[in-house]
Design a protein around this motif. Sequence first.
Motif, PDB file in Angstrom:
ATOM      1  N   SER A  33       0.834  -1.196   0.000  1.00  0.00           N
ATOM      2  CA  SER A  33       0.000   0.000   0.000  1.00  0.00           C
ATOM      3  C   SER A  33       0.867   1.243   0.000  1.00  0.00           C
ATOM      4  O   SER A  33       1.842   1.328   0.733  1.00  0.00           O
ATOM      5  CB  SER A  33      -0.889   0.007   1.240  1.00  0.00           C
ATOM      6  N   LYS A  34       0.483   2.195  -0.824  1.00  0.00           N
ATOM      7  CA  LYS A  34       1.147   3.495  -0.795  1.00  0.00           C
ATOM      8  C   LYS A  34       0.456   4.412   0.207  1.00  0.00           C
ATOM      9  O   LYS A  34       0.947   5.474   0.514  1.00  0.00           O
ATOM     10  CB  LYS A  34       1.110   4.135  -2.183  1.00  0.00           C
ATOM     11  N   LYS A  35      -0.708   3.963   0.736  1.00  0.00           N
ATOM     12  CA  LYS A  35      -1.468   4.788   1.669  1.00  0.00           C
ATOM     13  C   LYS A  35      -0.872   4.788   3.064  1.00  0.00           C
ATOM     14  O   LYS A  35      -0.997   5.765   3.789  1.00  0.00           O
ATOM     15  CB  LYS A  35      -2.906   4.285   1.762  1.00  0.00           C
ATOM     16  N   ILE A  36      -0.262   3.680   3.467  1.00  0.00           N
ATOM     17  CA  ILE A  36       0.267   3.609   4.833  1.00  0.00           C
ATOM     18  C   ILE A  36       1.715   3.145   4.789  1.00  0.00           C
ATOM     19  O   ILE A  36       2.062   2.209   4.086  1.00  0.00           O
ATOM     20  CB  ILE A  36      -0.597   2.721   5.746  1.00  0.00           C
ATOM     21  N   THR A  37       2.539   3.851   5.538  1.00  0.00           N
ATOM     22  CA  THR A  37       3.953   3.521   5.644  1.00  0.00           C
ATOM     23  C   THR A  37       4.260   3.227   7.106  1.00  0.00           C
ATOM     24  O   THR A  37       3.429   3.487   7.986  1.00  0.00           O
ATOM     25  CB  THR A  37       4.828   4.705   5.186  1.00  0.00           C
ATOM     26  N   GLU A  38       5.437   2.715   7.371  1.00  0.00           N
ATOM     27  CA  GLU A  38       5.860   2.482   8.759  1.00  0.00           C
ATOM     28  C   GLU A  38       5.752   3.780   9.560  1.00  0.00           C
ATOM     29  O   GLU A  38       5.296   3.774  10.701  1.00  0.00           O
ATOM     30  CB  GLU A  38       7.297   1.956   8.812  1.00  0.00           C
ATOM     31  N   GLU A  39       6.151   4.884   8.941  1.00  0.00           N
ATOM     32  CA  GLU A  39       6.149   6.173   9.633  1.00  0.00           C
ATOM     33  C   GLU A  39       4.729   6.660   9.917  1.00  0.00           C
ATOM     34  O   GLU A  39       4.437   7.118  11.019  1.00  0.00           O
ATOM     35  CB  GLU A  39       6.906   7.227   8.817  1.00  0.00           C
ATOM     36  N   SER A  40       3.853   6.573   8.921  1.00  0.00           N
ATOM     37  CA  SER A  40       2.479   7.044   9.144  1.00  0.00           C
ATOM     38  C   SER A  40       1.751   6.126  10.117  1.00  0.00           C
ATOM     39  O   SER A  40       0.945   6.587  10.926  1.00  0.00           O
ATOM     40  CB  SER A  40       1.709   7.174   7.832  1.00  0.00           C
ATOM     41  N   TYR A  51       3.297  -7.339   6.299  1.00  0.00           N
ATOM     42  CA  TYR A  51       2.844  -7.309   4.917  1.00  0.00           C
ATOM     43  C   TYR A  51       2.426  -8.690   4.429  1.00  0.00           C
ATOM     44  O   TYR A  51       3.063  -9.686   4.740  1.00  0.00           O
ATOM     45  CB  TYR A  51       3.948  -6.745   4.016  1.00  0.00           C
TER      46      TYR A  51
END
Length: 74
Positions: A33-40, A51
């Motif tokens: 997903s490009k919507k959620i990253t480790e940082e967000s 994942y």
Amino acid sequence: MVHGIVKKLGDKLAVELIAIRPDIPVILCTGFSKKITEESAAGIGIRSLVYKPIVKNDLVKTVRKVLDEANHSK
């Protein structure tokens, strides 16, 4: 949870759970997903991302790590 029952995105559900119980250790399982990253994810209180496809050993290690960290922060 049974697939199809929850009609909320995982990050939105996590925010609501953390609002009710801030100490709950949330691990979000997601596909690419490009919507959620480790940082967000960390920014909203999610402790870890796993994942898909999920490798059992990776999930076990992640759960152990998150629970250990939660126990040490008490």
